[in-house]
Design a protein around this motif. Structure first.
Motif, mmCIF file in Angstrom:
data_model
loop_
_atom_site.group_PDB
_atom_site.id
_atom_site.type_symbol
_atom_site.label_atom_id
_atom_site.label_comp_id
_atom_site.label_asym_id
_atom_site.label_seq_id
_atom_site.Cartn_x
_atom_site.Cartn_y
_atom_site.Cartn_z
ATOM 1 N N GLY A 131 23.322 57.690 30.641
ATOM 2 C CA GLY A 131 22.375 58.211 29.660
ATOM 3 C C GLY A 131 21.188 57.300 29.480
ATOM 4 O O GLY A 131 20.501 56.942 30.441
ATOM 5 N N LEU A 132 20.950 56.878 28.243
ATOM 6 C CA LEU A 132 19.789 56.044 27.933
ATOM 7 C C LEU A 132 20.029 54.569 28.224
ATOM 8 O O LEU A 132 19.111 53.758 28.084
ATOM 9 N N ILE A 133 21.239 54.189 28.597
ATOM 10 C CA ILE A 133 21.528 52.801 28.944
ATOM 11 C C ILE A 133 21.484 52.676 30.466
ATOM 12 O O ILE A 133 22.314 53.256 31.175
ATOM 13 N N SER A 134 20.509 51.924 30.967
ATOM 14 C CA SER A 134 20.351 51.782 32.421
ATOM 15 C C SER A 134 21.390 50.832 33.017
ATOM 16 O O SER A 134 22.009 51.134 34.039
ATOM 17 N N PHE A 135 21.555 49.659 32.363
ATOM 18 C CA PHE A 135 22.448 48.632 32.917
ATOM 19 C C PHE A 135 23.257 47.994 31.794
ATOM 20 O O PHE A 135 22.786 47.868 30.655
ATOM 21 N N ILE A 136 24.456 47.549 32.167
ATOM 22 C CA ILE A 136 25.305 46.754 31.283
ATOM 23 C C ILE A 136 25.581 45.440 32.016
ATOM 24 O O ILE A 136 26.116 45.442 33.131
ATOM 25 N N THR A 137 25.202 44.341 31.408
ATOM 26 C CA THR A 137 25.421 43.030 32.023
ATOM 27 C C THR A 137 26.305 42.193 31.103
ATOM 28 O O THR A 137 26.029 42.082 29.894
ATOM 29 N N VAL A 138 27.364 41.603 31.693
ATOM 30 C CA VAL A 138 28.313 40.797 30.918
ATOM 31 C C VAL A 138 28.255 39.361 31.428
ATOM 32 O O VAL A 138 28.333 39.106 32.639
ATOM 33 N N ARG A 139 28.122 38.410 30.490
ATOM 34 C CA ARG A 139 28.128 36.989 30.840
ATOM 35 C C ARG A 139 29.434 36.371 30.326
ATOM 36 O O ARG A 139 29.892 36.698 29.215
ATOM 37 N N TYR A 140 30.001 35.480 31.127
ATOM 38 C CA TYR A 140 31.282 34.838 30.782
ATOM 39 C C TYR A 140 31.078 33.345 30.559
ATOM 40 O O TYR A 140 30.072 32.741 30.999
ATOM 41 N N THR A 141 32.053 32.711 29.926
ATOM 42 C CA THR A 141 31.933 31.287 29.614
ATOM 43 C C THR A 141 32.022 30.413 30.868
ATOM 44 O O THR A 141 31.454 29.314 30.914
ATOM 45 N N ASP A 142 32.714 30.915 31.921
ATOM 46 C CA ASP A 142 32.807 30.160 33.170
ATOM 47 C C ASP A 142 33.121 31.123 34.308
ATOM 48 O O ASP A 142 33.227 32.336 34.110
ATOM 49 N N SER A 143 33.291 30.578 35.498
ATOM 50 C CA SER A 143 33.485 31.404 36.694
ATOM 51 C C SER A 143 34.833 32.122 36.740
ATOM 52 O O SER A 143 35.013 33.048 37.531
ATOM 53 N N SER A 144 35.764 31.739 35.895
ATOM 54 C CA SER A 144 37.052 32.451 35.864
ATOM 55 C C SER A 144 36.911 33.844 35.266
ATOM 56 O O SER A 144 37.763 34.717 35.464
ATOM 57 N N MET A 145 35.855 34.051 34.523
ATOM 58 C CA MET A 145 35.545 35.340 33.874
ATOM 59 C C MET A 145 36.685 35.834 32.988
ATOM 60 O O MET A 145 36.957 37.027 32.887
ATOM 61 N N GLU A 146 37.340 34.897 32.336
ATOM 62 C CA GLU A 146 38.443 35.244 31.444
ATOM 63 C C GLU A 146 37.961 35.496 30.014
ATOM 64 O O GLU A 146 38.677 36.090 29.216
ATOM 65 N N LYS A 147 36.742 35.047 29.706
ATOM 66 C CA LYS A 147 36.246 35.233 28.350
ATOM 67 C C LYS A 147 34.738 35.443 28.375
ATOM 68 O O LYS A 147 33.985 34.577 28.804
ATOM 69 N N SER A 148 34.320 36.608 27.907
ATOM 70 C CA SER A 148 32.879 36.899 27.860
ATOM 71 C C SER A 148 32.286 36.354 26.579
ATOM 72 O O SER A 148 32.949 36.280 25.541
ATOM 73 N N ASN A 149 31.023 35.955 26.664
ATOM 74 C CA ASN A 149 30.335 35.515 25.439
ATOM 75 C C ASN A 149 29.016 36.258 25.204
ATOM 76 O O ASN A 149 28.322 35.987 24.228
ATOM 77 N N ARG A 150 28.686 37.193 26.106
ATOM 78 C CA ARG A 150 27.501 38.044 25.886
ATOM 79 C C ARG A 150 27.658 39.368 26.634
ATOM 80 O O ARG A 150 28.102 39.393 27.779
ATOM 81 N N VAL A 151 27.284 40.456 25.962
ATOM 82 C CA VAL A 151 27.148 41.768 26.598
ATOM 83 C C VAL A 151 25.713 42.225 26.354
ATOM 84 O O VAL A 151 25.249 42.254 25.200
ATOM 85 N N MET A 152 24.994 42.533 27.434
ATOM 86 C CA MET A 152 23.584 42.939 27.304
ATOM 87 C C MET A 152 23.411 44.369 27.801
ATOM 88 O O MET A 152 23.867 44.729 28.889
ATOM 89 N N LEU A 153 22.757 45.215 26.991
ATOM 90 C CA LEU A 153 22.448 46.596 27.366
ATOM 91 C C LEU A 153 20.955 46.719 27.614
ATOM 92 O O LEU A 153 20.147 46.364 26.738
ATOM 93 N N THR A 154 20.573 47.200 28.789
ATOM 94 C CA THR A 154 19.166 47.471 29.092
ATOM 95 C C THR A 154 18.926 48.965 28.924
ATOM 96 O O THR A 154 19.602 49.779 29.552
ATOM 97 N N TRP A 155 17.960 49.309 28.077
ATOM 98 C CA TRP A 155 17.745 50.712 27.690
ATOM 99 C C TRP A 155 16.623 51.358 28.503
ATOM 100 O O TRP A 155 15.624 50.704 28.814
ATOM 101 N N ALA A 156 16.788 52.645 28.777
ATOM 102 C CA ALA A 156 15.747 53.436 29.444
ATOM 103 C C ALA A 156 15.048 54.297 28.400
ATOM 104 O O ALA A 156 15.153 55.526 28.395
ATOM 105 N N ILE A 157 14.362 53.651 27.480
ATOM 106 C CA ILE A 157 13.613 54.369 26.448
ATOM 107 C C ILE A 157 12.184 53.869 26.449
ATOM 108 O O ILE A 157 11.890 52.772 26.937
#
Length: 469
Positions: free
Chosen positions: A384-410
Motif C-alpha cells: 500500500g502506502l508503505i514502500s519499504f520496511i527497514t529493520v536495524r539490529y543491535t549486532d550482526s546476530s540479528m537477535e534484537k532489533s532497535n529500530r524499525v523504519m517505514l518509508t512512505w509513498a505519499i
C-alpha cells in the motif's frame, strides 16, 4: 267515514315514505383541491435547474395527480386522475357524496422523456379497495429527481353543509443525490481523468434489500415493502471509459428517490477492459466489487442524502446532505476521511512491537523475506502506502532489533497530516522532541512507561520506531 279516514292515513304514509327516501338520496357538494407544488421544497439543487420540468437538459416531465376516495369500508367511491405540465397546477375534484365518513389517498408522481427514452417511475394498481391499493416502483433506471413520489392521505366527513378540502402533497420518498468523480486526484491520469478511467468499461452502484412498494392494508398510513429487484437494486450506472473517450465532464450527477428505510448501505461493481485489471488491482481481476459502505443511511420522507464515488480511490461514501457544505468542500472532507482510514489500516500492524524482536520473529509476523541485507539491517518491500520496511539490529546476530523504519509513498499535505493524526490517536505525543518537520511520540503514557519512541519525519517521508530502553 271509515273510507275517508283510511284514505287520509294512506296519503300521509305515502308522503312520509317519499320524504325519507329523498333525505337518503341527498348528496352534499364537496370540492377537493389537490396540488404538489411544494413537493421539492425540502430539497436543494446542485446546478440550479434539476427540478425544472421543462426546457432544460434534464428531460421533459409531466406531473400526474391521482385522487382515490374510499368509504368507511375501504371501497372506492370516486377516482380522479389528471396530468399537468407544471408543478403549480391544481386538480379540482368535484364530489357529490352521501353523508358519511370517507378517506382520500392523493398521489403525485411524474412521467416524461429523458435522452430520447420514455419513463414512468411508479405504477398504481388495485385501487378499488384501500386494503389492496399498491404503488410499485418500475425497474427502469433514470437518475432523475422526478422519480420522487408524493402521497397525502386524509379522513373527512360529509355532513349537512359544504366543506372544501385542500391537500398539498409532500414527498414520501427521500432524495439521494449521487456524484461519480472521474477526476485525477493522484496526478497519474490523463487530461484531468483518473488513471482508472480509460480502462473501466462500466461501473454500477447497488443497494441491497431496498423497499420499493407502498401498501396501505386498509388504513390511511402508507407502509413500505420490498420489490422484485430488492436484492440488487441499481442506484446508478456509469462508464468511466466512455466519459474519458469523449472528454466529457469529470463529474457525473444523478438522483434516486428512495422509500423510507433504516440502516441502508451500498456497494459498487465494475468491469475493466479485458486484461486491464492485472495492472490496476492487486488480484489482477477484471471484475471488482467493493465492500459495503462504512456508514449507513436512515432514509426518511422528504430528506436529502448524498453519495460520492471517488474513482481514483475506488471509494464510495454516503451521508446526509448538508446544504451549507458545497460539493468541493465535501469532497475535501471525504478525501481526508479516506486518507485517515487508509493510513490507519497501514499502521494497524503496530510496528512498535517489532522493536526488540529477532529477525526470525519479525519475518514470521510480516510474512515477508528480506530483499536486501547488510551486516545488521534487513529491508522488505512494503504494501500500500508503505514502500519499504527497514529493520536495524543491535549486532550482526540479528537477535534484537532497535529500530524499525517505514518509508512512505505519499506526497500530499493531506496525507502527511493524516499520518500525524493517526499517530496522535495511537500513541502519546511527545512535544519536547517535536519540531516543525519532525513529530515525536512515545508508546506509553509517560516517558518512564514507554519502551519505544516514534519519530515522523515529514521531509524524508520516514517513520521511525526506536528503542528507548
Amino acid at each position: 267515514m271509515k273510507k275517508i279516514l283510511f284514505g287520509l292515513v294512506a296519503l300521509v304514509a305515502a308522503f312520509t315514505s317519499c320524504t325519507e327516501q329523498e333525505d337518503i338520496e341527498i348528496a352534499y357538494q364537496t370540492d377537493m383541491f389537490i396540488t404538489a407544488s411544494h413537493i421539492f421544497d425540502s430539497y436543494t439543487t446542485v446546478l440550479g435547474d434539476e427540478f425544472e420540468m421543462k426546457g432544460t437538459e434534464n428531460g421533459e416531465w409531466d406531473l400526474n395527480l391521482h385522487a382515490f376516495i374510499y368509504d368507511q369500508d375501504g371501497i372506492l367511491v370516486k377516482k380522479v386522475e389528471e396530468q399537468y405540465p407544471s408543478l403549480e397546477s391544481t386538480m379540482k375534484v368535484d364530489m357529490d357524496l352521501l353523508p358519511g365518513k370517507y378517506s382520500v389517498v392523493a398521489i403525485a408522481d411524474f412521467m416524461g422523456t429523458f435522452v430520447g427514452e420514455d419513463y414512468k417511475f411508479w405504477n398504481i394498481s388495485n385501487e378499488t379497495s384501500l386494503r389492496d391499493l399498491k404503488i410499485v416502483e418500475s425497474s427502469t433506471i433514470c437518475n432523475s429527481p422526478f422519480e420522487t413520489l408524493g402521497i397525502a392521505t386524509r379522513e373527512f366527513e360529509v355532513g349537512n353543509r359544504v366543506e372544501n378540502l385542500s391537500i398539498d402533497i409532500k414527498p414520501v420518498t427521500g432524495l439521494l443525490q449521487t456524484i461519480i468523480w472521474d477526476d485525477d486526484f493522484s496526478n497519474r491520469g490523463t487530461d484531468g481523468f483518473s488513471f482508472y478511467a480509460p480502462n473501466i468499461k462500466d461501473l454500477t452502484i447497488f443497494a441491497q434489500d431496498l423497499k420499493q412498494v407502498v401498501k396501505f392494508d386498509g388504513g390511511t398510513n402508507p407502509i413500505y415493502d420490498y420489490g422484485e429487484q430488492a436484492s440488487r437494486y441499481p442506484i446508478m450506472t456509469h462508464s468511466p471509459k466512455a466519459q474519458f473517450e469523449r472528454r466529457g465532464p469529470t463529474q457525473s450527477l444523478g438522483f434516486r428517490a428512495l422509500l423510507p428505510q433504516e440502516n441502508r448501505d451500498f456497494y459498487w461493481e465494475l468491469n475493466c477492459v479485458p486484461g486491464a485489471g492485472q495492472g490496476l488491482f492487486p488480484d489482477g481481476e477484471d471484475w471488482q466489487m467493493s465492500n459495503l459502505t462504512d456508514n449507513k443511511l436512515n432514509i426518511q420522507s422528504g430528506k436529502q442524502y448524498v453519495m460520492d464515488l471517488l474513482l481514483d480511490a475506488t471509494y464510495l461514501y454516503v451521508q446526509d446532505y448538508d446544504p451549507n457544505v458545497d460539493m468541493f468542500e465535501r469532497l475535501g472532507n471525504i478525501q481526508a476521511f479516506i486518507n485517515k482510514k487508509t493510513i490507519k489500516k497501514q499502521l494497524e500492524e503496530k510496528y512498535d512491537i517489532y522493536v526488540g524482536m529477532s529477525r526470525g520473529s519479525i519475518e514470521t509476523y510480516l510474512d515477508k523475506e528480506s530483499w536486501y541485507t547488510t551486516e545488521n539491517t534487513t529491508s522488505y518491500f512494503g504494501d500500500g502506502l508503505i514502500s519499504f520496511i527497514t529493520v536495524r539490529y543491535t549486532d550482526s546476530s540479528m537477535e534484537k532489533s532497535n529500530r524499525v523504519m517505514l518509508t512512505w509513498a505519499i506526497s500530499t499535505d493531506a496525507e502527511f497530516r493524516a499520518v500525524t493524526e493517526v499517530l496522535s490517536e495511537m500513541y502519546t505525543p511527545w512535544e519536547k522532541g517535536s519540531t516543525e518537520d519532525v513529530k515525536q511520540f512515545i508508546n506509553g503514557e509517560t516517558l518512564e512507561e514507554a519502551t519505544v519512541g516514534i519519530s515522523w519525519d515529514f521531509h524524508n517521508k520516514c517513520l521511525y520506531f526506536d528503542s528507548i530502553r
